[in-house]
Design a protein around this motif. Structure first.
Motif, mmCIF file in Angstrom:
data_model
loop_
_atom_site.group_PDB
_atom_site.id
_atom_site.type_symbol
_atom_site.label_atom_id
_atom_site.label_comp_id
_atom_site.label_asym_id
_atom_site.label_seq_id
_atom_site.Cartn_x
_atom_site.Cartn_y
_atom_site.Cartn_z
ATOM 1 N N VAL A 7 39.178 49.451 32.741
ATOM 2 C CA VAL A 7 39.056 49.250 34.183
ATOM 3 C C VAL A 7 38.552 47.831 34.448
ATOM 4 C CG1 VAL A 7 37.959 50.047 36.307
ATOM 5 C CG2 VAL A 7 38.622 51.705 34.547
ATOM 6 N N LYS A 8 39.294 47.095 35.278
ATOM 7 C CA LYS A 8 38.921 45.723 35.628
ATOM 8 C C LYS A 8 37.694 45.724 36.542
ATOM 9 C CE LYS A 8 43.837 44.451 35.618
ATOM 10 N NZ LYS A 8 44.985 44.052 36.463
ATOM 11 N N PRO A 9 36.844 44.709 36.447
ATOM 12 C CA PRO A 9 36.886 43.588 35.503
ATOM 13 C C PRO A 9 36.533 44.045 34.090
ATOM 14 C CG PRO A 9 34.876 43.498 36.800
ATOM 15 C CD PRO A 9 35.691 44.617 37.372
ATOM 16 N N ASP A 67 33.461 42.712 25.281
ATOM 17 C CA ASP A 67 33.057 43.694 24.270
ATOM 18 C C ASP A 67 33.830 45.002 24.430
ATOM 19 O OD1 ASP A 67 31.765 44.324 26.659
ATOM 20 O OD2 ASP A 67 29.958 45.068 25.675
ATOM 21 N N ARG A 68 34.148 45.372 25.674
ATOM 22 C CA ARG A 68 34.937 46.588 25.900
ATOM 23 C C ARG A 68 36.375 46.384 25.432
ATOM 24 N NH1 ARG A 68 37.134 50.456 25.629
ATOM 25 N NH2 ARG A 68 37.372 52.212 27.067
ATOM 26 N N THR A 80 45.387 48.384 31.608
ATOM 27 C CA THR A 80 44.390 47.488 32.191
ATOM 28 C C THR A 80 44.573 47.547 33.701
ATOM 29 O OG1 THR A 80 45.908 45.596 32.001
ATOM 30 C CG2 THR A 80 44.394 45.980 30.173
ATOM 31 N N THR A 81 43.624 48.123 34.402
ATOM 32 C CA THR A 81 43.821 48.391 35.822
ATOM 33 C C THR A 81 42.505 48.336 36.581
ATOM 34 O OG1 THR A 81 44.597 50.055 37.414
ATOM 35 C CG2 THR A 81 43.638 50.866 35.364
ATOM 36 N N PRO A 121 45.835 35.816 37.225
ATOM 37 C CA PRO A 121 44.472 35.724 36.665
ATOM 38 C C PRO A 121 44.177 36.821 35.644
ATOM 39 C CG PRO A 121 44.424 35.393 39.037
ATOM 40 C CD PRO A 121 45.812 35.853 38.704
ATOM 41 N N ALA A 122 44.674 38.030 35.906
ATOM 42 C CA ALA A 122 44.457 39.135 34.963
ATOM 43 C C ALA A 122 45.162 38.855 33.644
ATOM 44 C CB ALA A 122 44.952 40.448 35.568
#
Length: 244
Positions: free
Chosen positions: A100-102, A106-107, A80-81, A14-15
């Motif tokens: 940082v997930k989610p 925009d980030r 991405t974590t 999913p990520a």
């Protein structure tokens, strides 16, 4: 400009799909591959032309930080974590950004724009104008040579933070990001003490712009900036002194 070739390494499907969807929305980006296994990805990253790597941290066998350390010439990398506690180690590896997930879109766009900033053509000797004209004493602003040899005025009160990337510095302001070839050591001398503080070897922040401090991370604008252990006590004293 040529498209930026992107590669995703994350053990969670999913990520990967979310990052792939974000990449598809930006015409300047091109997704050239996805890999769920970091050991398998090692050979791929070394063989493919990759401009930008989206890299998870918490993965089996080899985590993202260990993975990046194994590469002799790593591409521009955005972590991405789901874990914020690795930020200090990540920025020590001179990554482009730490998401940082989610991850909101925009980030994501803000992080990608920092990659495009690296592609700006910068003259070989951009020196702050004070070095050229010592008699000019500016208290609220300074001039720096930026891309295409242009002298650009930087108002101190508009600067959110300054980030070092190799020989260059990025000025993150309320309006835009400007890039100049100048060291953070020199900028510490130029920017007013008491308002600006070097929290890490790669970052100087505007204390007035701090939103929150969470352990070893400073939340400022939409960014999370690491605080070195050696600077944490000094920052706390400065903040208390300023009654923030």
């Amino acid at each position: 400009m040529n498209t930026v070739k992107c590669f995703i390494i994350d053990d969670q499907e999913p990520a990967c799909q979310l990052i792939a969807e974000y990449i598809s929305k930006i015409p300047q980006l091109e997704l050239v591959g996805i890999c769920h296994e970091p050991m398998e990805a090692l050979a791929i990253v070394q063989q493919k032309q990759i401009d930008l790597l989206f890299l998870d941290i918490n993965m089996p066998v080899l985590n993202g930080i260990q993975f990046l350390k194994t590469l002799k010439n790593p591409p521009n990398t955005i972590f991405t974590t789901a874990y914020s506690e690795y930020a200090l180690q990540a920025f020590d590896l001179k990554v482009i950004d730490y998401l940082v997930k989610p991850i909101p879109f925009d980030r994501f766009v803000t992080a990608v724009n920092r990659v495009f900033d690296l592609k700006i053509s910068i003259p070989a000797d951009p020196i702050p104008i004070e070095n050229e004209f010592p008699e000019a004493q500016f208290t609220d602003f300074s001039f720096f040579k930026t891309n295409q040899n242009k002298l650009e005025k930087i108002n101190f009160n508009e600067v959110i933070f300054i980030e070092s990337h190799g020989e260059y510095a990025r000025f993150h302001t309320n309006k835009k990001i400007s890039v100049s070839r100048v060291s953070l050591n020199r900028l510490e001398e130029i920017f007013p003490k008491g308002n600006f503080f070097r929290v890490h070897r790669s970052f100087i922040i505007n204390i007035d712009k701090i939103d929150a401090i969470d352990g070893s991370l400073i939340e400022i604008d939409s960014y999370k900036i690491p605080i070195s252990k050696s600077r944490r006590d000094d920052l706390n004293k400065l903040i208390l002194h300023n009654d923030l």
